[in-house]
Enzyme design. Structure first.
Site, PDB file in Angstrom:
ATOM      1  N   ALA A 183       0.827  -1.209   0.000  1.00  0.00           N
ATOM      2  CA  ALA A 183       0.000   0.000   0.000  1.00  0.00           C
ATOM      3  C   ALA A 183       0.860   1.257   0.000  1.00  0.00           C
ATOM      4  O   ALA A 183       0.550   2.242   0.661  1.00  0.00           O
ATOM      5  CB  ALA A 183      -0.932   0.004   1.207  1.00  0.00           C
ATOM      6  N   GLY A 218       8.003  -2.125  -3.044  1.00  0.00           N
ATOM      7  CA  GLY A 218       9.139  -1.217  -2.969  1.00  0.00           C
ATOM      8  C   GLY A 218      10.160  -1.476  -4.057  1.00  0.00           C
ATOM      9  O   GLY A 218       9.935  -2.267  -4.982  1.00  0.00           O
ATOM     10  N   HIS A 238      -7.948  34.889  -4.960  1.00  0.00           N
ATOM     11  CA  HIS A 238      -9.265  34.292  -4.695  1.00  0.00           C
ATOM     12  C   HIS A 238     -10.075  34.262  -5.994  1.00  0.00           C
ATOM     13  O   HIS A 238     -10.069  35.229  -6.745  1.00  0.00           O
ATOM     14  CB  HIS A 238     -10.009  35.120  -3.650  1.00  0.00           C
ATOM     15  CG  HIS A 238     -11.413  34.650  -3.416  1.00  0.00           C
ATOM     16  ND1 HIS A 238     -11.694  33.548  -2.644  1.00  0.00           N
ATOM     17  CD2 HIS A 238     -12.608  35.116  -3.875  1.00  0.00           C
ATOM     18  CE1 HIS A 238     -13.009  33.360  -2.625  1.00  0.00           C
ATOM     19  NE2 HIS A 238     -13.589  34.304  -3.366  1.00  0.00           N
TER      20      HIS A 238
END
EC number: 1.8.1.4
Length: 467
Positions: free
Chosen positions: A182, A273, A446
């Site tokens: 994972a 890995g 914004h």
């Protein structure tokens, strides 16, 4: 016999960038690459093709599930996997050819074949047809990257039991995909095939996903992925993978011990890995030392114990990240040219390119607690960000960790939309030793997602404005 100031073995991101910078600085430079194309694992079978499939599969799911919400009706999208793979390959080809162009443009000589150290100041290039050539080099940089880590007793055939390489080349969408591991690779590729229709189960030995990243981020991200349809089996170990006529049977059992269970799979992805790639380099010939993990030992100037031999990237200690290797490549080239090459390992961003993305830089809460460093936390959810709200991309949050005494930013962790780009603002700030107040008092446009970073910085002193 050709003679060079520098010979770089391997043209992945670390190797080719090292060669380019050395050439810019006036060093006569050559590279040796065993693949027919440059770019290493990253450009050929890693970062670049996986991002192409992540992008394409995200678009497929967008058309399937999200466009109708926007008032766009396109009908049921049809998947043409072969064409999607062609799209991926087009991107790979463009990038690898681009590297070849850059090497040529900068006057770097490129030799195709397997490079190995043949003695002091000598690199032997073995071509596929059996021929060999000797290059004389004042300095050699080993940049051979890493290879897939194998699970003991599990044979990867790149058809049913695949590594990340095979998972990028599947001819059809598997009905059931079991991912072993994972970490970043498993979650990215699992996401690709889940979006395209696979039933994905992730088996992880540890009790959490994304080992090494911030724990709170990992928990939140797991909930998001589970909501998307990925099944997680944590604290479980794989004890065997058996090929069958239909696909494979994966035997799992609790990591702490207990009854075994069998999972049926059409395809099994082994993603536990990567390991340093040092085989066949002739390191023993010249006496280059390795550590107990098989990595090449170097000092803070990337020099090995043998004069004139240096190493960078995945073959040395540190995170196995392309951008880390690139920065090391630049640093060692500058050192060899008499300049002050340097890499700040405290500011190496890490990104998971799923939807939403996950990104981090600096220390996690777990690391700060382990080191006994007092810190303040500021958190801001994307549910309170105007741009995320209007775009319906509100999963996740931004978390800023700042020194309790000085307010200096120690780490930032993001799970949310475009996190990989958002994290770079913080990386630049941290390079300049910024405080959380520096970020909080910087005007942010914004409506943008970046306002979530500002609000998290404001939250360090409990003064977020929009929550």
């Amino acid at each position: 016999m050709s003679s060079y100031d520098l010979v770089v073995i391997g043209t992945g991101p670390g190797g080719y960038v090292c060669a380019l910078r050395a050439a810019q600085l006036g060093l006569k430079t050559a590279v040796v690459e065993k693949r027919p194309t440059h770019g290493g694992t990253c450009l050929n079978v890693g970062c670049i093709p996986s991002k192409a499939l992540l992008h394409a599969s995200e678009a497929f799911e967008e058309a399937t599930k999200h466009l109708p919400v926007l008032g766009i009706t396109v009908g049921e999208p049809q998947l043409d996997l072969a064409k999607m793979m062609s799209f991926k390959q087009e991107g790979v080809d463009g990038n690898t050819k681009g590297v070849a162009f850059l090497l040529k443009k900068n006057g770097v000589d490129a030799f195709q074949g397997t490079g190995r150290l043949a003695g002091a100041g000598r690199v032997e290039v073995l071509s596929e047809d059996g021929g060999n050539q000797i290059l004389e080099a004042k300095n050699v940089v080993i940049a051979t990257g890493s290879d897939v880590a194998n699970l003991p007793g599990v044979i990867i055939d790149e058809q049913v039991v695949v590594s990340s390489t095979g998972a990028l080349e599947l001819a059809k969408v598997p009905g059931k995909l079991v991912v072993i591991g994972a970490g970043v690779i498993g979650l990215e590729l699992g996401s690709v095939w889940r979006r395209l229709g696979a039933e994905v189960t992730v088996v992880e030995y540890l009790d959490r996903i994304l080992p090494g990243m911030d724990g709170e981020v990992g928990k939140q991200f797991q909930r998001i992925l589970a909501k998307q349809g990925i099944t997680f089996r944590l604290s479980q170990k794989v004890t065997g993978v058996e090929r069958t006529n239909e696909g494979a049977k994966v035997t799992v059992e609790p990591a702490a011990g207990g009854a075994a269970e069998t999972l049926e799979a059409d395809v099994v992805l082994v993603a536990i890995g990567r390991v340093p790639y040092t085989a066949g380099l002739g390191l023993e010939t010249v006496g280059v030392q390795l550590d107990n993990k098989g990595r090449i030992l170097t000092d803070d100037r990337y020099a090995t114990n043998v004069t004139g031999i240096y190493a960078i990237g995945d073959v040395i200690a540190g995170p196995m990240l392309a951008h880390k290797a690139e920065d090391e490549g630049v640093a060692v080239a500058e050192i060899l040219a008499g300049k002050a090459g340097h890499v700040n390992y405290g500011v190496i961003p890490n990104v998971v390119y799923t939807t939403p993305e996950v990104a981090s830089v600096g220390k996690s809460e777990e690391e700060l607690k382990k080191d006994g460093i007092a810190y303040n936390t500021g958190k801001f959810p994307f549910t309170a960000n105007g741009r995320a709200k209007v775009n319906h991309t509100t999963d996740g949050f931004v978390k800023v960790l700042a020194d309790a005494a000085t307010d200096r930013v120690l780490g930032v962790h993001i799970v949310g939309p475009d996190a990989g780009n958002l994290i770079m603002e913080v990386a630049v700030a941290m390079e300049f030793g910024a405080s959380s107040e520096d970020i909080a008092r910087t005007c942010h446009a914004h409506p943008t997602l970046t306002e979530a970073v500002k609000e998290a910085a404001l939250a360090v002193e409990k003064r977020a404005l929009h929550m």
